[in-house]
Design an enzyme around this catalytic site. Sequence first.
Site, PDB file in Angstrom:
ATOM      1  N   ASP A 130      -6.856  -6.480   3.999  1.00  0.00           N
ATOM      2  CA  ASP A 130      -7.911  -5.776   3.276  1.00  0.00           C
ATOM      3  C   ASP A 130      -8.877  -6.787   2.678  1.00  0.00           C
ATOM      4  OD1 ASP A 130      -9.282  -3.656   1.912  1.00  0.00           O
ATOM      5  OD2 ASP A 130      -8.198  -4.209   0.088  1.00  0.00           O
TER       6      ASP A 130
ATOM      7  N   ASP B 177     -12.913  -8.185   4.177  1.00  0.00           N
ATOM      8  CA  ASP B 177     -14.159  -8.113   3.403  1.00  0.00           C
ATOM      9  C   ASP B 177     -14.803  -9.498   3.330  1.00  0.00           C
ATOM     10  OD1 ASP B 177     -13.861  -5.382   2.771  1.00  0.00           O
ATOM     11  OD2 ASP B 177     -14.575  -5.713   0.716  1.00  0.00           O
TER      12      ASP B 177
ATOM     13  N   TYR C 176       0.822  -1.208   0.000  1.00  0.00           N
ATOM     14  CA  TYR C 176       0.000   0.000   0.000  1.00  0.00           C
ATOM     15  C   TYR C 176       0.859   1.263   0.000  1.00  0.00           C
ATOM     16  CZ  TYR C 176      -4.834  -1.550   0.710  1.00  0.00           C
ATOM     17  OH  TYR C 176      -6.096  -2.052   0.550  1.00  0.00           O
TER      18      TYR C 176
ATOM     19  N   ASP D 167      -3.965 -17.897   0.574  1.00  0.00           N
ATOM     20  CA  ASP D 167      -4.962 -18.564  -0.276  1.00  0.00           C
ATOM     21  C   ASP D 167      -5.732 -19.606   0.524  1.00  0.00           C
ATOM     22  OD1 ASP D 167      -2.567 -19.992  -0.122  1.00  0.00           O
ATOM     23  OD2 ASP D 167      -2.636 -20.711  -2.185  1.00  0.00           O
TER      24      ASP D 167
ATOM     25  N   LYS E  12       2.160 -15.227   2.664  1.00  0.00           N
ATOM     26  CA  LYS E  12       2.348 -15.985   1.421  1.00  0.00           C
ATOM     27  C   LYS E  12       3.829 -16.353   1.352  1.00  0.00           C
ATOM     28  CE  LYS E  12       0.915 -17.696  -2.530  1.00  0.00           C
ATOM     29  NZ  LYS E  12       0.012 -18.870  -2.616  1.00  0.00           N
TER      30      LYS E  12
HETATM   31  C1  IPM Z   1     -10.624  -0.551   3.618  1.00  0.00           C
HETATM   32  C2  IPM Z   1     -10.796   0.061   2.251  1.00  0.00           C
HETATM   33  C3  IPM Z   1      -9.594   0.953   1.960  1.00  0.00           C
HETATM   34  C4  IPM Z   1      -8.353   0.083   1.950  1.00  0.00           C
HETATM   35  C5  IPM Z   1      -9.697   1.766   0.636  1.00  0.00           C
HETATM   36  C6  IPM Z   1     -10.974   2.575   0.569  1.00  0.00           C
HETATM   37  C7  IPM Z   1      -8.487   2.645   0.444  1.00  0.00           C
HETATM   38  O1  IPM Z   1     -10.970  -0.937   1.295  1.00  0.00           O
HETATM   39  O2  IPM Z   1     -10.555   0.208   4.604  1.00  0.00           O
HETATM   40  O3  IPM Z   1     -10.569  -1.771   3.711  1.00  0.00           O
HETATM   41  O4  IPM Z   1      -8.022  -0.535   0.938  1.00  0.00           O
HETATM   42  O5  IPM Z   1      -7.714  -0.006   3.003  1.00  0.00           O
HETATM   43 MG    MG Z   2     -11.132  -2.892   2.101  1.00  0.00          MG
END
Ligand code: IPM
Ligand code: MG
Length: 354
Positions: free
Chosen positions: A245, A249, A138, A221, A189
């Site tokens: 990240d 999700d 990042y 993975d 990884k």
């Molecule tokens: C998160 C989001 C952010 C990230 C984006 C919006 C920059 O996806 O907080 O997970 O990738 O960290």
């Molecule tokens: Mg995110």
Amino acid sequence: MKIAVLPGDGIGPEIVAQAVKVLEALRSDGLKIEMEHAHIGGAGYDAAQDPLPEATLKLAQESDAVLLGAVGGYQYDNLPRPMRPEQGLLRIRKGLGLFANLRPAMVYPELVNSSSLKPELVSGLDIMILRELTGDIYFGQPRGIRTLDNGERQGFDTMHYSESEIRRVAHVGFQIAMKRNKKMCSVDKANVLDTSMFWREIVTEVAKEYPEVELSHMYVDNAAMQLVRAPKQFDVILTGNIFGDILSDEASMLTGSIGMLPSASLDANNKGLYEPCHGSAPDIAGKDIANPLATILSVAMMMRYTFAREDIAQRIETAVRKTLQQGLRTGDIAEAGMPKIGCKAMGDAVVAAL
Ligand code: IPM
Ligand code: MG
């Protein structure tokens, strides 16, 4: 308690308004809470041609905690990268040194049927994902788009982790594990990436200071697969920025809706930025249908981690539970046939339950 309030874009202002109502209710109960609003993301660009205006960073630096909504919107998609809303978020994380990102994935019994997995796989699920937040690909330099000697264009980024970055987040992970079930899985990884090989070496070394914690390692993975195969095997998951990240999700869907997931991003002194894990959802912005619970639960995390008020954190979490027990649901967590309520009504219901 000096709190910087940064609503941001899309549904940000409406969900943050509900969390502010909760803070105001606590204030009328006697908590000394001070709030000041500022712009971030697209709103920052609109107000000051900068996704993180100087005044916003300054306010955040002078506050004990930051409450953030979400950033991003279609109208900003074609701006040059430094002007894009996401840069505001990345820069405030970096600017405040918020390296430890806690993303708890918990399944409320009331929502077990909203999960994309079978109830028996997720009921009782309680995972804490600890994502390193200020390093990795990042922020690695160099990065960009370049033209090679043969004339072909190439996009490139740099992944790296320094020893101190790995150590400090590993310590946070072990300390969290000590307060939970003393089990931590570090995700990397290491079969392919040197950065990950090094990550594993350092995490293993830090583990020696926490002999009571059972440490395991898993390739990312496999971790992605295990999260949907048997998620209850996990307690604390420690991982780097980009893997965290993606996995957070994925984990959010186990809980029924990403609209339920709060987060805390902490520096070395527990100063923190608190935000829902979800995005700005511009497609439903301004319609009063967004779920404010992730943002309200982020306020609970703020009370727990920055202000060391476990009692108030639990009071907020209990109020959210009660609201769900009353059968109140926004669209994202409503089962078929259940009546749906709006963002504001959900905020009011939590305040009433509080
Ligand atoms: C998160 C989001 C952010 C990230 C984006 C919006 C920059 O996806 O907080 O997970 O990738 O960290
Ligand atoms: Mg995110």
